[in-house]
Write a protein that holds these residues in place. Structure first.
Motif, PDB file in Angstrom:
ATOM      1  N   GLN A  40       0.832  -1.211   0.000  1.00 21.65           N
ATOM      2  CA  GLN A  40       0.000   0.000   0.000  1.00 21.65           C
ATOM      3  C   GLN A  40       0.864   1.258   0.000  1.00 21.65           C
ATOM      4  O   GLN A  40       0.540   2.248  -0.660  1.00 21.65           O
ATOM      5  CB  GLN A  40      -0.927   0.007   1.218  1.00 21.65           C
ATOM      6  CG  GLN A  40      -2.119  -0.939   1.100  1.00 21.65           C
ATOM      7  CD  GLN A  40      -3.054  -0.838   2.279  1.00 21.65           C
ATOM      8  OE1 GLN A  40      -2.611  -0.758   3.426  1.00 21.65           O
ATOM      9  NE2 GLN A  40      -4.346  -0.846   2.008  1.00 21.65           N
ATOM     10  N   ARG A  46      -4.173   0.232  -3.494  1.00 14.57           N
ATOM     11  CA  ARG A  46      -5.283   0.702  -2.661  1.00 14.57           C
ATOM     12  C   ARG A  46      -5.786  -0.396  -1.724  1.00 14.57           C
ATOM     13  O   ARG A  46      -5.822  -0.220  -0.508  1.00 14.57           O
ATOM     14  CB  ARG A  46      -6.415   1.211  -3.555  1.00 14.57           C
ATOM     15  CG  ARG A  46      -6.053   2.491  -4.291  1.00 14.57           C
ATOM     16  CD  ARG A  46      -7.078   2.835  -5.357  1.00 14.57           C
ATOM     17  NE  ARG A  46      -8.425   2.968  -4.810  1.00 14.57           N
ATOM     18  CZ  ARG A  46      -9.533   3.089  -5.548  1.00 14.57           C
ATOM     19  NH1 ARG A  46      -9.439   3.087  -6.875  1.00 14.57           N
ATOM     20  NH2 ARG A  46     -10.717   3.215  -4.965  1.00 14.57           N
ATOM     21  N   ASN A  47      -6.170  -1.526  -2.272  1.00 13.23           N
ATOM     22  CA  ASN A  47      -6.639  -2.656  -1.475  1.00 13.23           C
ATOM     23  C   ASN A  47      -5.809  -3.882  -1.815  1.00 13.23           C
ATOM     24  O   ASN A  47      -5.589  -4.175  -2.996  1.00 13.23           O
ATOM     25  CB  ASN A  47      -8.115  -2.936  -1.757  1.00 13.23           C
ATOM     26  CG  ASN A  47      -8.998  -1.745  -1.423  1.00 13.23           C
ATOM     27  OD1 ASN A  47      -9.184  -1.399  -0.266  1.00 13.23           O
ATOM     28  ND2 ASN A  47      -9.528  -1.090  -2.455  1.00 13.23           N
ATOM     29  N   THR A  87      -7.399  -2.829   3.571  1.00 10.77           N
ATOM     30  CA  THR A  87      -8.144  -1.908   2.713  1.00 10.77           C
ATOM     31  C   THR A  87      -7.546  -0.507   2.716  1.00 10.77           C
ATOM     32  O   THR A  87      -6.788  -0.127   3.615  1.00 10.77           O
ATOM     33  CB  THR A  87      -9.616  -1.823   3.150  1.00 10.77           C
ATOM     34  OG1 THR A  87      -9.691  -1.117   4.387  1.00 10.77           O
ATOM     35  CG2 THR A  87     -10.220  -3.207   3.316  1.00 10.77           C
ATOM     36  N   GLU A  88      -7.962   0.266   1.731  1.00 14.72           N
ATOM     37  CA  GLU A  88      -7.452   1.630   1.584  1.00 14.72           C
ATOM     38  C   GLU A  88      -7.912   2.558   2.708  1.00 14.72           C
ATOM     39  O   GLU A  88      -7.302   3.605   2.932  1.00 14.72           O
ATOM     40  CB  GLU A  88      -7.868   2.199   0.234  1.00 14.72           C
ATOM     41  CG  GLU A  88      -9.364   2.294   0.018  1.00 14.72           C
ATOM     42  CD  GLU A  88      -9.702   2.770  -1.392  1.00 14.72           C
ATOM     43  OE1 GLU A  88      -8.920   3.542  -1.978  1.00 14.72           O
ATOM     44  OE2 GLU A  88     -10.743   2.354  -1.910  1.00 14.72           O
ATOM     45  N   ASP A  89      -8.989   2.179   3.414  1.00 17.54           N
ATOM     46  CA  ASP A  89      -9.463   3.015   4.516  1.00 17.54           C
ATOM     47  C   ASP A  89      -8.984   2.505   5.879  1.00 17.54           C
ATOM     48  O   ASP A  89      -9.527   2.866   6.920  1.00 17.54           O
ATOM     49  CB  ASP A  89     -10.986   3.147   4.483  1.00 17.54           C
ATOM     50  CG  ASP A  89     -11.704   1.811   4.547  1.00 17.54           C
ATOM     51  OD1 ASP A  89     -11.030   0.763   4.724  1.00 17.54           O
ATOM     52  OD2 ASP A  89     -12.944   1.794   4.407  1.00 17.54           O
ATOM     53  N   GLY A  90      -7.957   1.646   5.867  1.00 18.55           N
ATOM     54  CA  GLY A  90      -7.316   1.245   7.116  1.00 18.55           C
ATOM     55  C   GLY A  90      -7.884   0.025   7.803  1.00 18.55           C
ATOM     56  O   GLY A  90      -7.441  -0.329   8.904  1.00 18.55           O
ATOM     57  N   GLN A  91      -8.823  -0.653   7.195  1.00 17.79           N
ATOM     58  CA  GLN A  91      -9.393  -1.849   7.814  1.00 17.79           C
ATOM     59  C   GLN A  91      -8.532  -3.077   7.509  1.00 17.79           C
ATOM     60  O   GLN A  91      -7.856  -3.152   6.483  1.00 17.79           O
ATOM     61  CB  GLN A  91     -10.808  -2.090   7.300  1.00 17.79           C
ATOM     62  CG  GLN A  91     -11.796  -0.978   7.586  1.00 17.79           C
ATOM     63  CD  GLN A  91     -13.195  -1.320   7.099  1.00 17.79           C
ATOM     64  OE1 GLN A  91     -13.962  -2.013   7.752  1.00 17.79           O
ATOM     65  NE2 GLN A  91     -13.522  -0.814   5.912  1.00 17.79           N
ATOM     66  N   SER A 149     -19.238  -2.556   0.384  1.00 19.19           N
ATOM     67  CA  SER A 149     -18.623  -2.875   1.670  1.00 19.19           C
ATOM     68  C   SER A 149     -17.419  -3.782   1.467  1.00 19.19           C
ATOM     69  O   SER A 149     -17.525  -4.836   0.826  1.00 19.19           O
ATOM     70  CB  SER A 149     -19.636  -3.588   2.578  1.00 19.19           C
ATOM     71  OG  SER A 149     -18.999  -4.246   3.656  1.00 19.19           O
ATOM     72  N   TYR A 150     -16.277  -3.388   2.030  1.00 25.95           N
ATOM     73  CA  TYR A 150     -15.102  -4.236   1.936  1.00 25.95           C
ATOM     74  C   TYR A 150     -15.268  -5.512   2.762  1.00 25.95           C
ATOM     75  O   TYR A 150     -14.752  -6.575   2.384  1.00 25.95           O
ATOM     76  CB  TYR A 150     -13.855  -3.478   2.386  1.00 25.95           C
ATOM     77  CG  TYR A 150     -13.404  -2.433   1.396  1.00 25.95           C
ATOM     78  CD1 TYR A 150     -13.195  -2.756   0.057  1.00 25.95           C
ATOM     79  CD2 TYR A 150     -13.193  -1.106   1.784  1.00 25.95           C
ATOM     80  CE1 TYR A 150     -12.787  -1.799  -0.855  1.00 25.95           C
ATOM     81  CE2 TYR A 150     -12.777  -0.148   0.873  1.00 25.95           C
ATOM     82  CZ  TYR A 150     -12.586  -0.499  -0.446  1.00 25.95           C
ATOM     83  OH  TYR A 150     -12.181   0.446  -1.358  1.00 25.95           O
TER      84      TYR A 150
END
Length: 304
Positions: free
Chosen positions: A208, A213-214, A228-232, A266-267
């Protein structure tokens, strides 16, 4: 719209022989012929899951015609570029006391053919999904995936890349929506041996940092990881079942992830769908059907 690219598609001829012996006449007890190639596998599973898509790539000769015919039969739109020299390859997979494979060469793809592919890719619209999967024939530049992403960087596309080593690493500066190495390929990129999911997460985050991104990592019988790109971060053990066919399981995971994400945004749901779709293909003689995936989703809720 979803598009997949397979640079060297094949007719996969899978034969079962009891007690195969070299130097002797061996007779098959079972035969299967189906279109092969990683992008094609993604296309077929997406269609099984209810997602129309178009398979792009190159074809040649009577084998190329048959690949296109079989894809159309399965409901996948084939928009391949016809190559003049050679024939699309036949890959022979022998199942006996041991499994063996003989993979064909494929046609001679010329610069003019590559130009035609770019013309097709230029027609993609913002919001479309593009899947680049598999190896590159030796007659093509090793930078092909990177070149495509650079060519398309002004479009707002979600591009998924399932490739190995430099093919994968070189696309990272162009921020692919999804990459899917397995744990061994992830280790090869960094020159390390990865032993557990903590290591997987650590090195996925390094990818990343380079631009992905993912990052979805398959670990065969040890499950999977998604960063994931949003930190999950998501981790799952592998669903239980009888392994019947590992070919196409990773491609099915990509298809399932995309189907889950496009359905829900939803991831978490995409990860569940990806894991169960990959496993459903591994537990089946052919690629996963929607019913098989749903059955695993219902059975394996405790894994997520």
């Amino acid at each position: 719209m979803i598009y997949t690219v397979t640079f060297n598609p094949s007719l996969d001829y899978i034969v079962t022989v009891k007690n195969f012996q070299t130097g002797m006449v061996n007779r098959t007890v079972d035969e299967i012929i189906y279109p092969g190639g990683k992008g094609i596998n993604v296309s077929m599973v997406l269609k099984n899951l209810g997602f129309d898509n178009t398979a792009l790539g190159f074809m040649a000769g009577f084998t190329g015609d048959e690949i296109c015919r079989l894809l159309e039969e399965k409901g996948v739109k084939a928009d391949f570029i016809h190559v003049e020299k050679g024939v699309s390859r036949i890959n022979v997979k022998l199942r006996s006391n041991e499994e063996s494979e003989i993979n064909g060469m494929g046609p001679a793809i010329m610069q003019e053919d590559i130009k035609k592919l770019y013309e097709k890719l230029d027609q993609l619209q913002d919001g479309d999904v593009l899947v680049l999967a598999g190896s590159i024939p030796s007659v093509m530049p090793e930078s092909m995936y990177m070149d495509i992403m650079k060519h398309l960087e002004d479009k707002k596309l979600n591009i998924a890349v399932d490739a190995t080593r430099d093919l994968l690493v070189n696309v990272l500066p162009y921020h692919p929506f999804l990459i899917k190495p397995n744990n061994h390929e992830l280790g090869e990129i960094f020159g390390v041996t990865i032993t557990d999911k903590d290591d997987v997460v650590k090195y996925a985050k390094k990818l990343q940092e380079r631009g992905a991104r993912n990052v979805l990592i398959s670990m065969a019988g040890d499950g999977a990881v998604l960063v994931t790109e949003d930190g999950q971060e998501f981790r799952a053990e592998a669903p239980k079942g009888e392994l019947k066919n590992s070919v196409g399981a990773g491609d099915s995971m990509v298809a399932g992830f995309l189907a889950g994400y496009l359905s829900t945004g939803s991831y978490a749901e995409a990860f569940k769908m990806g894991v169960c779709t990959g496993s459903a293909s591994a537990f089946s003689e052919e690629l996963a059907t929607k019913a098989e995936v749903q059955a695993l989703l219902d059975k394996c809720k405790n894994l997520f």
